[in-house]
Design a protein around this motif. Structure first.
Motif, PDB file in Angstrom:
ATOM      1  N   ALA A  62     -22.136  12.818  17.683  1.00  0.00           N
ATOM      2  CA  ALA A  62     -21.327  11.935  16.837  1.00  0.00           C
ATOM      3  C   ALA A  62     -21.526  12.264  15.360  1.00  0.00           C
ATOM      4  CB  ALA A  62     -21.679  10.477  17.110  1.00  0.00           C
ATOM      5  N   LEU A  63     -22.766  12.527  14.968  1.00  0.00           N
ATOM      6  CA  LEU A  63     -23.022  12.917  13.578  1.00  0.00           C
ATOM      7  C   LEU A  63     -22.378  14.258  13.241  1.00  0.00           C
ATOM      8  CD1 LEU A  63     -26.755  11.876  13.074  1.00  0.00           C
ATOM      9  CD2 LEU A  63     -24.759  10.940  11.918  1.00  0.00           C
ATOM     10  N   VAL A  64     -22.420  15.190  14.158  1.00  0.00           N
ATOM     11  CA  VAL A  64     -21.800  16.501  13.932  1.00  0.00           C
ATOM     12  C   VAL A  64     -20.286  16.363  13.804  1.00  0.00           C
ATOM     13  CG1 VAL A  64     -21.354  18.741  15.030  1.00  0.00           C
ATOM     14  CG2 VAL A  64     -23.667  17.814  14.979  1.00  0.00           C
ATOM     15  N   TYR A  65     -19.675  15.485  14.607  1.00  0.00           N
ATOM     16  CA  TYR A  65     -18.234  15.249  14.479  1.00  0.00           C
ATOM     17  C   TYR A  65     -17.890  14.738  13.088  1.00  0.00           C
ATOM     18  CZ  TYR A  65     -16.579  15.842  19.297  1.00  0.00           C
ATOM     19  OH  TYR A  65     -16.197  16.352  20.495  1.00  0.00           O
ATOM     20  N   CYS A  66     -18.677  13.804  12.585  1.00  0.00           N
ATOM     21  CA  CYS A  66     -18.415  13.264  11.245  1.00  0.00           C
ATOM     22  C   CYS A  66     -18.569  14.343  10.180  1.00  0.00           C
ATOM     23  CB  CYS A  66     -19.349  12.091  10.947  1.00  0.00           C
ATOM     24  SG  CYS A  66     -18.923  10.599  11.850  1.00  0.00           S
ATOM     25  N   MET A  67     -19.603  15.156  10.315  1.00  0.00           N
ATOM     26  CA  MET A  67     -19.809  16.215   9.330  1.00  0.00           C
ATOM     27  C   MET A  67     -18.736  17.294   9.428  1.00  0.00           C
ATOM     28  SD  MET A  67     -23.894  16.697   8.972  1.00  0.00           S
ATOM     29  CE  MET A  67     -24.475  16.292  10.592  1.00  0.00           C
ATOM     30  N   ALA A  68     -18.217  17.535  10.624  1.00  0.00           N
ATOM     31  CA  ALA A  68     -17.148  18.519  10.769  1.00  0.00           C
ATOM     32  C   ALA A  68     -15.833  17.998  10.198  1.00  0.00           C
ATOM     33  CB  ALA A  68     -16.962  18.876  12.243  1.00  0.00           C
ATOM     34  N   THR A  69     -15.649  16.694  10.230  1.00  0.00           N
ATOM     35  CA  THR A  69     -14.403  16.116   9.735  1.00  0.00           C
ATOM     36  C   THR A  69     -14.375  16.039   8.217  1.00  0.00           C
ATOM     37  OG1 THR A  69     -14.203  14.808  11.761  1.00  0.00           O
ATOM     38  CG2 THR A  69     -12.894  14.106   9.875  1.00  0.00           C
ATOM     39  N   TRP A  70     -15.460  15.542   7.604  1.00  0.00           N
ATOM     40  CA  TRP A  70     -15.454  15.272   6.167  1.00  0.00           C
ATOM     41  C   TRP A  70     -16.345  16.193   5.343  1.00  0.00           C
ATOM     42  CZ3 TRP A  70     -15.950  10.363   8.952  1.00  0.00           C
ATOM     43  CH2 TRP A  70     -14.731   9.677   8.996  1.00  0.00           C
ATOM     44  N   GLY A  71     -16.981  17.131   5.960  1.00  0.00           N
ATOM     45  CA  GLY A  71     -17.925  17.968   5.224  1.00  0.00           C
ATOM     46  C   GLY A  71     -19.320  17.351   5.285  1.00  0.00           C
ATOM     47  N   ILE A  72     -20.293  18.075   4.776  1.00  0.00           N
ATOM     48  CA  ILE A  72     -21.687  17.645   4.928  1.00  0.00           C
ATOM     49  C   ILE A  72     -21.991  16.397   4.106  1.00  0.00           C
ATOM     50  CG2 ILE A  72     -24.074  18.342   4.579  1.00  0.00           C
ATOM     51  CD1 ILE A  72     -23.246  20.290   6.476  1.00  0.00           C
ATOM     52  N   THR A  73     -21.589  16.344   2.854  1.00  0.00           N
ATOM     53  CA  THR A  73     -22.014  15.247   1.976  1.00  0.00           C
ATOM     54  C   THR A  73     -21.419  13.911   2.385  1.00  0.00           C
ATOM     55  OG1 THR A  73     -20.235  15.833   0.451  1.00  0.00           O
ATOM     56  CG2 THR A  73     -22.402  16.733  -0.002  1.00  0.00           C
TER      57      THR A  73
END
Length: 110
Positions: A51-62
């Motif tokens: 789930a965290l990786v999905y969020c980072m893939a969608t909006w970038g790391i920051t």
């Protein structure tokens, strides 16, 4: 992807909740078995990280890290409410969330 990450986080926290010895009997109706608890914990942590990786893939790391923590907080709150008031339905809702996450991922990819 936000729906998929929220559904994955809910399923992960539900599995971690079901892996607790005091909740295992409420959810499954039997006494806990050590291999089942270890499998639930491993699957729960894997789904939360996904789930965290999905969020980072969608909006970038920051921004993805911040959005990921928000998604995790919302999912944890929903699991606490479900485990408190409907402990027998926890597994069914978690499986439904996994299906929703797979469907949302499939829609986002195509």
């Amino acid at each position: 992807m936000i729906i998929a990450s929220l559904a994955l986080a809910y399923s992960g926290f539900a599995m971690l909740c079901a892996a607790m010895r005091r909740r295992y009997q409420d959810v499954f109706g039997t006494w806990s078995v050590k291999p089942a608890i270890l499998l639930l914990r491993l699957a729960g942590f894997t789904l939360i990280i996904t789930a965290l990786v999905y969020c980072m893939a969608t909006w970038g790391i920051t921004i993805g890290v911040s959005a990921g923590w928000l998604v995790l907080a919302i999912a944890a709150y929903l699991v606490v409410l479900t485990a408190t008031y409907l402990p027998k339905k926890l597994v069914q809702v978690a499986l439904a969330c996994l299906i929703i996450a797979l469907a949302a991922t499939g829609i986002a990819i195509s």
